[in-house]
Structures are given as C-alpha cells and as structure tokens.
Design a protein around this motif. Structure first.
Motif, mmCIF file in Angstrom:
data_model
loop_
_atom_site.group_PDB
_atom_site.id
_atom_site.type_symbol
_atom_site.label_atom_id
_atom_site.label_comp_id
_atom_site.label_asym_id
_atom_site.label_seq_id
_atom_site.Cartn_x
_atom_site.Cartn_y
_atom_site.Cartn_z
ATOM 1 N N LEU A 11 32.868 36.582 36.012
ATOM 2 C CA LEU A 11 33.346 37.802 36.662
ATOM 3 C C LEU A 11 32.912 39.045 35.888
ATOM 4 O O LEU A 11 32.542 40.057 36.486
ATOM 5 C CB LEU A 11 34.869 37.765 36.791
ATOM 6 C CG LEU A 11 35.497 39.009 37.392
ATOM 7 C CD1 LEU A 11 35.121 39.143 38.858
ATOM 8 C CD2 LEU A 11 36.991 39.000 37.228
ATOM 9 N N VAL A 49 44.562 37.972 41.125
ATOM 10 C CA VAL A 49 43.913 36.984 41.974
ATOM 11 C C VAL A 49 44.853 36.713 43.129
ATOM 12 O O VAL A 49 46.002 36.315 42.922
ATOM 13 C CB VAL A 49 43.611 35.672 41.220
ATOM 14 C CG1 VAL A 49 43.108 34.609 42.175
ATOM 15 C CG2 VAL A 49 42.595 35.898 40.126
ATOM 16 N N THR A 68 33.199 33.259 38.815
ATOM 17 C CA THR A 68 33.135 33.725 40.207
ATOM 18 C C THR A 68 33.188 32.584 41.208
ATOM 19 O O THR A 68 33.298 32.823 42.400
ATOM 20 C CB THR A 68 31.830 34.513 40.443
ATOM 21 O OG1 THR A 68 30.714 33.656 40.163
ATOM 22 C CG2 THR A 68 31.766 35.753 39.567
ATOM 23 N N LEU A 71 35.496 32.159 44.603
ATOM 24 C CA LEU A 71 35.985 33.476 45.028
ATOM 25 C C LEU A 71 35.212 33.925 46.264
ATOM 26 O O LEU A 71 34.011 33.703 46.365
ATOM 27 C CB LEU A 71 35.811 34.515 43.918
ATOM 28 C CG LEU A 71 36.630 34.305 42.656
ATOM 29 C CD1 LEU A 71 36.320 35.399 41.651
ATOM 30 C CD2 LEU A 71 38.116 34.257 42.956
ATOM 31 N N ILE A 74 35.443 40.246 45.526
ATOM 32 C CA ILE A 74 35.900 40.958 44.339
ATOM 33 C C ILE A 74 36.029 42.420 44.725
ATOM 34 O O ILE A 74 35.065 43.042 45.157
ATOM 35 C CB ILE A 74 34.903 40.809 43.168
ATOM 36 C CG1 ILE A 74 34.688 39.337 42.829
ATOM 37 C CG2 ILE A 74 35.402 41.576 41.951
ATOM 38 C CD1 ILE A 74 33.529 39.089 41.897
ATOM 39 N N VAL A 94 41.211 45.363 39.437
ATOM 40 C CA VAL A 94 40.237 44.346 39.809
ATOM 41 C C VAL A 94 41.018 43.267 40.549
ATOM 42 O O VAL A 94 41.881 42.624 39.969
ATOM 43 C CB VAL A 94 39.518 43.745 38.580
ATOM 44 C CG1 VAL A 94 38.586 42.622 39.011
ATOM 45 C CG2 VAL A 94 38.760 44.821 37.830
ATOM 46 N N MET A 96 40.715 39.853 42.945
ATOM 47 C CA MET A 96 39.847 38.778 43.415
ATOM 48 C C MET A 96 40.541 38.023 44.529
ATOM 49 O O MET A 96 41.748 37.811 44.464
ATOM 50 C CB MET A 96 39.512 37.823 42.269
ATOM 51 C CG MET A 96 38.633 38.475 41.223
ATOM 52 S SD MET A 96 38.989 37.924 39.566
ATOM 53 C CE MET A 96 40.538 38.685 39.225
#
Length: 195
Positions: A11, A49, A68, A71, A74, A94, A96
């Motif tokens: 990430l 997340v 990543t 996912l 993002i 951030v 996800m």
C-alpha cells in the motif's frame, strides 16, 4: 485497476502516487514505514479498512505490512476535507475497501524475485442472489539483503529477512434494497529480522 497496472504489492508504494503524501520506509521490505500528509506528522493520518480504524493509540500506523492484494479501492482524502472523519484525521484519511461482490471470480498471483523474495496469493469474490463474498489469502517472504555492508566497519549484514501472511474475509447479505448486513475480518502475522 491503476494499482494492478503498476504492479504495486504494498500500500505504501501506491500512496507514493498521491500528491502531498510522503512515504518514508526505514529499511527493506517489512520495515517500519510512515506516511506524512502535506504539512503534518505521520500520526496525523487516519487509516481505515472497510470503515474500521487501524491506527494505534496516539494515531500512529505502520504501513510496512499492508499489501494491496484483495483490495478493490484505495481512497485518499487530504487537507481540511479530512475533518469530516473526526479528530483523528488531522492531515488526511487513507480508506481501503476490500474486494467484495460483483461477478463471481477467482484470482491469484505467484511471484519470485531477487533476494529470495517469493509471493503467493489467491482470492475470490462475487455475488449470488442476496449474498456477496470476498476472500483473499497471501503469503510473502524475502531473505532481504545479506552481504557485506557498504561500511566495512559494520561487517556482514545478516537477518534482514521478512515473512508475512494475511487472510481477508468478507460477507454481506442484502436484506432489502436499502439495508445490508456485512461482516469483515482481516488476520495477519509478520516477522521482520533485525539486520
């Protein structure tokens, strides 16, 4: 899609593309990695997340272990707009989102590279009727840099290895067009040698 096209596995590497976000790793794969939003400290960024906060007490977060794989998206919010997310989001957010639902599919990755680096990952996501699912399993390892140090006084560098395993599971049930019940779980282990 952009992350897959550029073949980012971590990430932190993907966040390097975000204007105003500085990424600072302290060593090789798996080392402590901090992200600094424009004009802020590393503990000024809220990390989530699927809407679940990942920051430790005090706001810090180590981006060195988050990959990543599995996912779907993002999202990065910078500047004053991050205030919508609360007092933990001083410099940015951030967020996800896990790959869940959609057309049933399975995907996988098998990679090997220099420094004894290996990565294996498999996953599946899809929808059937009112049920959505997403699952991903990943295992990565690296021997790191084991050789003579650039400074002869340091001698031979050993124990720069890294191992990590991650499992991500998500399921959702749509009770009606306006309500959904969702469960998400992420489990991981990692070990970083101390060179």
């Amino acid at each position: 899609r952009d992350v897959e096209d550029r073949q980012f596995t971590m990430l932190a590497d993907a966040l390097r593309l975000t204007p105003g976000m500085s990424v600072a790793p302290s060593g090789g794969l798996g080392s402590v990695t901090s992200v600094f939003p424009r004009g802020g400290e590393s503990d000024y960024t809220l990390v989530m997340v699927d809407g679940v906060k990942l920051n430790s007490f005090g706001g810090g977060f180590d981006f060195g272990h988050l990959t990543t794989f599995g996912l779907n998206q993002i999202e990065v919010v910078r500047g004053p707009q991050s205030a919508v997310f609360g007092s933990d989001a001083i410099g940015g957010v951030v967020q996800m989102r896990s790959r869940v639902g959609g057309r049933p599919s399975a995907y996988g990755v098998l990679e090997a590279g220099s420094y004894g680096t290996n990565r294996m990952a498999v996953g599946s996501s899809g929808s059937r009727g009112t049920v959505d699912w997403g699952a991903a399993v990943e295992r990565a390892s690296s021997d790191g840099w084991t050789a003579e140090a650039p400074n002869p006084a340091l001698g031979l560098v050993t124990n720069d290895d890294y191992e990590a395993s991650m499992v991500s599971l998500a399921a959702a049930w749509r009770a009606s067009p306006r309500s959904t019940l969702r469960a998400t779980g992420r489990f991981g282990t990692n070990e970083r040698g101390n060179p």
